[in-house]
Scaffold this motif. Sequence first.
Motif, PDB file in Angstrom:
ATOM      1  N   CYS A   1     -54.896  74.438  75.815  1.00 32.45           N
ATOM      2  CA  CYS A   1     -54.724  73.580  77.058  1.00 32.45           C
ATOM      3  C   CYS A   1     -54.304  74.507  77.905  1.00 32.45           C
ATOM      4  O   CYS A   1     -52.772  74.658  77.477  1.00 32.45           O
ATOM      5  CB  CYS A   1     -54.466  72.179  76.738  1.00 32.45           C
TER       6      CYS A   1
ATOM      7  N   LEU B   1     -53.033  74.481  81.994  1.00 37.90           N
ATOM      8  CA  LEU B   1     -51.998  73.619  82.115  1.00 37.90           C
ATOM      9  C   LEU B   1     -51.819  74.507  83.606  1.00 37.90           C
ATOM     10  O   LEU B   1     -51.531  75.255  83.735  1.00 37.90           O
ATOM     11  CB  LEU B   1     -51.334  72.755  81.839  1.00 37.90           C
TER      12      LEU B   1
ATOM     13  N   VAL C   1     -42.904  68.129  82.841  1.00 36.78           N
ATOM     14  CA  VAL C   1     -44.415  68.969  81.664  1.00 36.78           C
ATOM     15  C   VAL C   1     -43.603  68.687  80.749  1.00 36.78           C
ATOM     16  O   VAL C   1     -44.561  69.056  79.922  1.00 36.78           O
ATOM     17  CB  VAL C   1     -45.716  69.676  82.811  1.00 36.78           C
TER      18      VAL C   1
ATOM     19  N   LEU D   1     -44.285  67.326  77.059  1.00 36.67           N
ATOM     20  CA  LEU D   1     -45.603  68.391  76.039  1.00 36.67           C
ATOM     21  C   LEU D   1     -45.065  67.426  74.925  1.00 36.67           C
ATOM     22  O   LEU D   1     -45.269  67.828  73.836  1.00 36.67           O
ATOM     23  CB  LEU D   1     -45.948  69.101  76.489  1.00 36.67           C
TER      24      LEU D   1
ATOM     25  N   VAL E   1     -48.940  68.548  69.776  1.00 34.06           N
ATOM     26  CA  VAL E   1     -49.117  69.979  71.032  1.00 34.06           C
ATOM     27  C   VAL E   1     -48.764  70.624  69.896  1.00 34.06           C
ATOM     28  O   VAL E   1     -46.941  70.284  69.702  1.00 34.06           O
ATOM     29  CB  VAL E   1     -48.734  69.690  72.119  1.00 34.06           C
TER      30      VAL E   1
ATOM     31  N   ARG F   1     -54.534  62.482  78.248  1.00 38.24           N
ATOM     32  CA  ARG F   1     -52.698  61.962  78.086  1.00 38.24           C
ATOM     33  C   ARG F   1     -51.827  63.602  79.598  1.00 38.24           C
ATOM     34  O   ARG F   1     -51.106  62.974  80.386  1.00 38.24           O
ATOM     35  CB  ARG F   1     -52.210  61.914  77.287  1.00 38.24           C
ATOM     36  N   ILE F   2     -52.701  64.471  78.313  1.00 39.10           N
ATOM     37  CA  ILE F   2     -51.879  65.370  79.630  1.00 39.10           C
ATOM     38  C   ILE F   2     -52.543  65.834  81.060  1.00 39.10           C
ATOM     39  O   ILE F   2     -51.520  65.644  81.200  1.00 39.10           O
ATOM     40  CB  ILE F   2     -52.307  66.755  78.533  1.00 39.10           C
TER      41      ILE F   2
ATOM     42  N   THR G   1     -50.186  63.889  82.891  1.00 37.98           N
ATOM     43  CA  THR G   1     -48.910  63.854  82.793  1.00 37.98           C
ATOM     44  C   THR G   1     -48.588  64.348  84.120  1.00 37.98           C
ATOM     45  O   THR G   1     -49.423  65.005  85.017  1.00 37.98           O
ATOM     46  CB  THR G   1     -48.560  64.566  82.345  1.00 37.98           C
TER      47      THR G   1
ATOM     48  N   VAL H   1     -48.826  67.331  86.762  1.00 39.47           N
ATOM     49  CA  VAL H   1     -50.062  68.309  86.073  1.00 39.47           C
ATOM     50  C   VAL H   1     -50.888  68.565  87.220  1.00 39.47           C
ATOM     51  O   VAL H   1     -52.311  67.542  87.782  1.00 39.47           O
ATOM     52  CB  VAL H   1     -50.704  67.904  84.765  1.00 39.47           C
TER      53      VAL H   1
ATOM     54  N   THR I   1     -56.633  70.998  83.981  1.00 41.95           N
ATOM     55  CA  THR I   1     -56.814  71.791  82.742  1.00 41.95           C
ATOM     56  C   THR I   1     -57.452  72.051  82.998  1.00 41.95           C
ATOM     57  O   THR I   1     -58.457  71.905  83.426  1.00 41.95           O
ATOM     58  CB  THR I   1     -55.797  70.895  82.289  1.00 41.95           C
TER      59      THR I   1
END
Length: 144
Positions: free
Chosen positions: A67, A69, A79, A83, A89, A119-120, A123, A126, A129
């Motif tokens: 992934c 970002l 961030v 993570l 992760v 969820r990522i 964040t 962010v 992605t």
Amino acid sequence: MDDTDRRLLALLQANARAPTAELARRLGLARTTVVARIARLERQGVVAGYGVRLGRRLEQGAVRAWCALSVQPRSNAAVLRALERLPEVEEVFTVSGQFDVLAFLRCETHEQLDALLDRIGQTEGVDHTQTSIVLSRKLDRRQA
């Protein structure tokens, strides 16, 4: 670090549990010399620790993905902390280019990966992605 150290490190990466007597035999050195070299490499921080590499059975049952970002300015540290709190992760790298961070993810199902990516993406800090799911591994130099 010399060529013998590099060969020793390659053997340890392939099997960190290999007996020092076997390492010594494969390197053509005395066992005590191998023990001393390993201790020196540990003291110097070249060897930071020993861990477990997952076997093919678990690897093949996992959904793995990279992934990338894009992170807002001055949000990188926050961030990265976010993570770190996500057990799926496994590795995080800061990178140059179009993206700022590259994360390696491991989930049990595609649904779990989908929820993780949500969820990522939500964040704070962010921007966006881009994810690539790993289909198969073609080369792994860490394997014996």
